[in-house]
Design a protein around this motif. Structure first.
Motif, PDB file in Angstrom:
ATOM      1  N   ALA A  21      -4.964   8.908  -0.753  1.00 37.89           N
ATOM      2  CA  ALA A  21      -4.978   9.273  -2.128  1.00 37.89           C
ATOM      3  C   ALA A  21      -3.967  10.522  -2.555  1.00 37.89           C
ATOM      4  O   ALA A  21      -4.210  11.502  -1.399  1.00 37.89           O
ATOM      5  N   SER A  22      -3.367  10.725  -3.430  1.00 37.74           N
ATOM      6  CA  SER A  22      -2.507  11.856  -3.619  1.00 37.74           C
ATOM      7  C   SER A  22      -2.467  12.262  -5.246  1.00 37.74           C
ATOM      8  O   SER A  22      -2.678  11.294  -5.820  1.00 37.74           O
ATOM      9  N   VAL A  23      -1.886  13.329  -5.416  1.00 35.68           N
ATOM     10  CA  VAL A  23      -1.302  13.617  -6.840  1.00 35.68           C
ATOM     11  C   VAL A  23       0.318  13.564  -6.575  1.00 35.68           C
ATOM     12  O   VAL A  23       0.915  14.040  -5.463  1.00 35.68           O
ATOM     13  N   VAL A  24       1.014  12.955  -7.356  1.00 33.08           N
ATOM     14  CA  VAL A  24       2.475  12.447  -7.357  1.00 33.08           C
ATOM     15  C   VAL A  24       3.227  12.924  -8.646  1.00 33.08           C
ATOM     16  O   VAL A  24       2.602  12.827  -9.620  1.00 33.08           O
ATOM     17  N   THR A  25       4.347  13.634  -8.279  1.00 29.78           N
ATOM     18  CA  THR A  25       5.294  13.853  -9.411  1.00 29.78           C
ATOM     19  C   THR A  25       6.554  13.044  -8.892  1.00 29.78           C
ATOM     20  O   THR A  25       6.932  13.168  -7.871  1.00 29.78           O
ATOM     21  N   VAL A  26       7.339  12.537  -9.869  1.00 30.60           N
ATOM     22  CA  VAL A  26       8.516  11.946  -9.568  1.00 30.60           C
ATOM     23  C   VAL A  26       9.856  12.412 -10.717  1.00 30.60           C
ATOM     24  O   VAL A  26       9.480  12.592 -11.834  1.00 30.60           O
TER      25      VAL A  26
END
Length: 201
Positions: A21-26
């Motif tokens: 599980a993670s928080v993601v920015t792209v």
């Protein structure tokens, strides 16, 4: 893998089940100007709130190198410099996706489900308001928010950052550099960076 992560760099999607599980920015994050930093800071705040590692996904080469090479800009930072800058801001990991014609042709739904969900376990996605992904740029913030409701992750669209009368963007940094206006370039970046000062479009 557990929800804790020492800083790590992947040169493609992580293996299945490597990241639970993670928080993601792209994004491309070329230059790491004030707008990019604001995006990363918003993602890091989400990571702290949820108690999850925060991962940045970027692309190499720049998408326009593949899609429209005659319009591809000169990079402000190399991919290794972008990775270094990302990790220096406190991110837990960086995924560098090879940008190919196959990736460009991938439907946004597949990018989300097969990449962000299956490989990163995204629980919260933080992107710029003008972000697009997938074939033809179909994956805008509204698309991603709908996908998140279906697949179980939150989506935050972060407003573009302005400094003075200019929007902080890689294009504006390049314009300032091309005009020899290093002071404006520094203002947009939010820092002095000799690697970028050497770039002229």
């Amino acid at each position: 893998m557990s929800d804790t992560l020492s800083q790590q760099v992947w040169r493609d999607w992580p293996a299945l089940a490597e990241l639970d599980a993670s928080v993601v920015t792209v994004g491309v994050f070329d230059g790491f100007h004030r707008g990019h930093v604001a995006l990363v800071e918003a993602a890091l705040a989400e990571g702290r709130r949820l108690g999850l590692p925060t991962v940045l996904v970027t692309f190499e080469p720049h998408p326009l190198v593949v899609l429209a090479p005659e319009r591809a800009p000169r990079q402000l930072l190399s991919v290794d410099d972008r990775v270094e800058q990302a990790l220096s801001l406190g991110l837990d990991g960086v995924v560098v996706l090879p940008f190919t014609r196959e990736l460009a042709a991938q439907p946004a739904a597949d990018f989300v489900e097969q990449g962000l969900v299956a490989r990163l376990g995204v629980r919260s996605l933080v992107v710029g308001d003008n972000f697009h992904c997938g074939r033809g740029g179909e994956g805008d913030v509204a698309f991603l928010a709908a996908a998140g409701r279906r697949l179980g992750f939150d989506v935050s669209g972060v407003d573009l950052v302005c400094h003075g009368e200019r929007t902080c963007s890689s294009t504006e940094v390049r314009r300032a550099l091309a005009a020899g206006d290093l002071a404006t370039a520094r203002d947009l970046l939010g820092r002095s960076d000799p690697r970028i000062a050497a770039v002229v479009d």
